[in-house]
Enzyme design. Sequence first.
Site, mmCIF file in Angstrom:
data_model
loop_
_atom_site.group_PDB
_atom_site.id
_atom_site.type_symbol
_atom_site.label_atom_id
_atom_site.label_comp_id
_atom_site.label_asym_id
_atom_site.label_seq_id
_atom_site.Cartn_x
_atom_site.Cartn_y
_atom_site.Cartn_z
ATOM 1 N N HIS A 275 37.602 39.340 31.257
ATOM 2 C CA HIS A 275 37.622 38.747 32.590
ATOM 3 C C HIS A 275 38.096 37.427 32.690
ATOM 4 C CE1 HIS A 275 35.536 37.799 36.428
ATOM 5 N NE2 HIS A 275 35.608 39.074 36.688
ATOM 6 N N ASP B 278 34.544 31.524 33.572
ATOM 7 C CA ASP B 278 35.501 32.179 34.611
ATOM 8 C C ASP B 278 35.728 31.405 35.857
ATOM 9 O OD1 ASP B 278 35.779 34.407 32.934
ATOM 10 O OD2 ASP B 278 34.187 35.724 34.142
ATOM 11 N N LEU C 226 30.228 30.729 33.558
ATOM 12 C CA LEU C 226 30.904 29.290 33.884
ATOM 13 C C LEU C 226 32.368 29.221 33.500
ATOM 14 C CD1 LEU C 226 30.369 26.822 35.725
ATOM 15 C CD2 LEU C 226 29.498 25.733 33.670
#
Length: 234
Positions: A205, A173, A171
Amino acid sequence: TLRGGTHLPHSPSFHYLSRVWLPAMERFGLSAQLKLRYAGFYPEGAGEFRADVSPLATAPSMVDWRSRGTLLEMDVSSFVGGLPFELAERQGRATSQALRERGLYCTAENFPLPTTRSQGTVVFVRAQFERTFSGFTALGEKGKRAEEVGREAGERVSRFMESAGAIDEYLSDEVLLPAALLAAGRLGGSQRGVTVFTPERVTDHLTTNARVIERFLPVKIEVDAEAKVLVKGA
């Protein structure tokens, strides 16, 4: 209407989208209704769901997810599509047991999923806290016992509970883009808002997404020494 895989490795499941991602988007004034018609498991896919997107609501001035607060409830949903229902029951029991061993109380239900060509199983756990919510998915696969799937889901929940994160790593990201649109004044009107949150962990990420978004919008995304993420106008 979207067609393809709805429960695949390395991507959010339909249930994560509907029960975690969508409520998070609603905090930014973005809302929709999601309805699953067919589940699509790897490798066949062939799933389908419908999204009815609502008009943009008033954007907030701030979204604050610095702490999750006390755990209020945790529910386990075990699903099976195109396979014997006992697999869902075994997965659900294993997940509940794994959570109880870690001192986490949960409710559990088992459900069949409609499918076309694909077959599969999935466990989804949703944790509701005072200020935030998070979701955890484990997928079945050929040769993998239902009990392994259930324990895997429980272990993912346990890792999150041991962290200081307010929201889970996936979440984290997903909220970067709506947070950046809010900070840039692109979510209705010209008001610029601020988002601050503590991720389960800071991943490559997350930081890569942040740097890419900064190239497209007039925003600044900062990660401080305590791993808090701040998204604001540049």
